[in-house]
Design an enzyme around this catalytic site. Structure first.
Site, PDB file in Angstrom:
ATOM      1  N   LYS A 116       7.165   6.263  -2.611  1.00 55.40           N
ATOM      2  CA  LYS A 116       8.354   7.102  -2.792  1.00 55.40           C
ATOM      3  C   LYS A 116       8.135   8.523  -2.245  1.00 55.40           C
ATOM      4  O   LYS A 116       9.081   9.188  -1.855  1.00 55.40           O
ATOM      5  CB  LYS A 116       8.721   7.193  -4.283  1.00 55.40           C
ATOM      6  CG  LYS A 116       8.888   5.851  -5.007  1.00 55.40           C
ATOM      7  CD  LYS A 116      10.262   5.312  -4.881  1.00 55.40           C
ATOM      8  CE  LYS A 116      10.613   4.110  -5.755  1.00 55.40           C
ATOM      9  NZ  LYS A 116       9.688   2.990  -5.863  1.00 55.40           N
TER      10      LYS A 116
HETATM   11  C1  LIG Z   1       9.944   1.549  -5.715  1.00 55.92           C
HETATM   12  C2  LIG Z   1       8.773   0.661  -5.506  1.00 55.92           C
HETATM   13  C3  LIG Z   1       8.899  -0.618  -4.891  1.00 55.92           C
HETATM   14  C4  LIG Z   1      10.237  -1.199  -4.501  1.00 55.92           C
HETATM   15  O1  LIG Z   1      10.811  -0.551  -3.378  1.00 55.92           O
HETATM   16  P1  LIG Z   1      12.363  -0.735  -3.039  1.00 55.92           P
HETATM   17  O2  LIG Z   1      12.640   0.217  -1.931  1.00 55.92           O
HETATM   18  O3  LIG Z   1      13.101  -0.371  -4.300  1.00 55.92           O
HETATM   19  O4  LIG Z   1      12.587  -2.154  -2.653  1.00 55.92           O
HETATM   20  C5  LIG Z   1       7.740  -1.349  -4.656  1.00 55.92           C
HETATM   21  N1  LIG Z   1       6.526  -0.884  -5.031  1.00 55.92           N
HETATM   22  C6  LIG Z   1       6.364   0.334  -5.617  1.00 55.92           C
HETATM   23  C7  LIG Z   1       4.994   0.768  -6.016  1.00 55.92           C
HETATM   24  C8  LIG Z   1       7.474   1.145  -5.875  1.00 55.92           C
HETATM   25  O5  LIG Z   1       7.298   2.345  -6.492  1.00 55.92           O
END
Ligand SMILES: *Cc1c(COP(=O)(O)O)cnc(C)c1O
Length: 501
Positions: A116
């Site tokens: 993120k």
């Molecule tokens: C948010 C997240 C995901 C999922 O990603 P999306 O874009 O919502 O599909 C997968 N792994 C981790 C560690 C995350 O924080």
């Protein structure tokens, strides 16, 4: 470049409007009207440039209402060697697992150790510039409901960014001890963190209610403020994610894994469908891709959808060891449906209404075929998630987190069942130290420590890998925030955090 709403083609906005507003009034998501094209020669020219310059090249195509200097300023502030533990914030590591090559795209070297950060380190800069263009002088109040990763990444991204204030709500008993500690120790003058007595859905509903009540917007307007959003439906979060897929393709060529022009497969552990959609957008821009492999945990609503064309959220919800993928409504899927149906806003709006009222929809046969030709859906249970962590470590001394493990396990199965040996890039979305307890459990440790930091030490001893600085630094820090509120007093918490009474 202009943007439409997925649920109303007549809605047309600039990128600054799309980013400042977050979501369209009709409930649709903003999507670019077309995809800028990178030829193989364009990609060739990107082989020898830095990640930061690749980012500028991608951003320039989409943010046509930003100047080159503005784009450069955003990129240079976001992707520093200091914040991302090195010059390349998204390095690619090549490994072998069960006789298959894995090219692991490590997206977790940022300040909160999850992917993120790749978007939330730059979104605040994009947002403040977007606000200047569309609502100059107004302070943006970012409201976030989080189940863990997004909240910390948003706090870290927005801390001390001028003209912004960020308020994060998390479920008191719904995040890991490490995630709680990460948020409650947050530094910065413009941040506020509060637990709620309720679950993640309560937090999300509370935030949405505050966000959409015109009375609240009026109160904020009187104080020169407006609400804005940092969640993954904002175009400003999706765009930065396209960059690392373009960059990974360049690195695959540079590492001699493929010849320029060859196709790759892309494997993504998926929750809200944002990360995999960004990969698909890179493909729409000209990056050669054979297949998108969408990996889910036991909450396998997307696996079923890709296989049958029926999206059905009426099913049991499982709390798993890959909690960031515990989700039954994948918001960004709406953007894929819009694109694959040749921008059919009426169809998308119909399907989304069905999802709201019945919890289920089925796409037309033509669409089903298109989805199946580009995407493969697979899922993996808790036993395989743990086994994959252990097996990969034993084979390569490489430690991955639970989410990445889901992706690797699904990919392993994909190759076994299809025989497709196209070189694959696998998105690695978090540091294993962020989920120390579950990762340790993969190694049958009989004496599990109680304290989160003792677990980190134990994982370090077991694996001899590096503990990311942001995690080791947390150890000595004391909490700044210990607010808890009832779910129906969130509005008062927001107003008092803003100094409005
Ligand atoms: C948010 C997240 C995901 C999922 O990603 P999306 O874009 O919502 O599909 C997968 N792994 C981790 C560690 C995350 O924080």
């Amino acid at each position: 470049m202009l943007y439409n709403s997925t649920q109303n083609n007549e809605k047309v906005v600039t990128s600054a409007q799309a980013i400042a507003q977050g979501i369209s009034e009709d409930g649709g998501l903003f999507v670019p009207q077309s995809f800028p094209q990178f030829s193989i020669d364009d990609i060739k020219n990107m082989l020898s440039i830095s990640y930061q310059d690749r980012a500028k090249a991608v951003f320039k195509c989409y943010l046509t209402d930003f100047t080159d200097d503005e784009i450069a300023d955003c990129v240079n502030k976001a992707y520093t060697a200091e914040k991302f533990e090195g010059e390349n914030p998204a390095p690619l590591k090549s490994l072998e697992f069960n006789s298959k090559e894995l090219n692991i795209l490590e997206l977790w070297h940022g300040p909160t150790c999850a992917f993120k950060d790749m978007a939330l380190q730059i979104l605040p800069h994009l947002l403040t510039k977007s606000l200047k263009k569309t609502a100059d002088g107004i302070k943006a109040v970012i409201l976030v409901a989080t189940s863990g990763d997004t909240g910390k990444a948003a706090l870290e991204g927005f801390k001390d960014v001028e003209n912004t204030q960020i308020i994060v709500f998390y479920p008191e008993n719904g995040v890991s001890a490490m995630q709680k500690h990460q948020m409650n120790t947050q530094q910065g003058e413009n941040v506020y963190v509060c637990a709620i007595k309720g679950n993640f859905d309560d937090a999300q509903t509370g935030v949405k209610t505050i966000f959409t009540d015109p009375v609240n917007s009026e109160i904020l307007a009187q104080h020169g403020m407006m609400f804005s959003s940092a969640n993954s439906i904002n175009w400003g979060r999706l765009l930065p994610q396209i960059v690392y897929y373009v960059s990974a393709y360049c690195d695959m060529v540079n590492m001699n894994k493929i010849e320029l022009g060859d196709k790759i497969n892309i494997v993504v552990p998926t929750g809200n469908f944002g990360n995999i959609l960004a990969a698909y957008y890179a493909f729409k821009m000209g990056v050669p891709v054979n297949k998108f492999i969408c990996a889910s945990n036991s909450n396998n609503v997307l696996t079923d959808f890709i296989n049958t064309g029926v999206y059905d959220k009426n099913r049991d919800f499982y709390t798993t060891i890959s909690p960031s993928m515990d989700i039954l409504v994948s918001s960004n899927l709406e953007r894929l449906l819009y694109n694959l149906s040749d921008n059919d806003d009426k169809l998308v709006s119909d399907l989304m209404n069905k999802l709201k009222t019945d919890g289920v929809y089925e796409v037309p046969a033509v669409l089903k075929e298109k989805i199946k030709s580009d995407f493969y859906g697979g899922f993996c249970d808790e036993v395989s998630t743990k086994a994959t962590i252990k097996d990969l470590f034993e084979q390569e001394r490489y430690l991955c987190d639970t989410h990445t493990s889901v992706a690797i396990s699904v990919y392993d199965n994909y190759v076994e069942t299809t025989g497709d040996k196209t070189p694959a890039v696998i998105a690695s979305t978090a540091s294993p130290y962020k989920f120390s307890k579950s990762v340790l459990e993969a190694f049958d440790t009989s004496k599990m420590p109680e304290n989160e930091f003792d677990m980190v030490d134990m994982l370090l001893e077991l694996s001899d890998t590096k503990v990311p600085t942001p995690i080791s630094e947390l150890k000595g820090m004391t909490a700044r925030f210990n607010n808890v509120t009832e779910k129906d007093t969130m509005k008062q918490a927001v107003l008092s955090a803003l100094g409005i009474n």
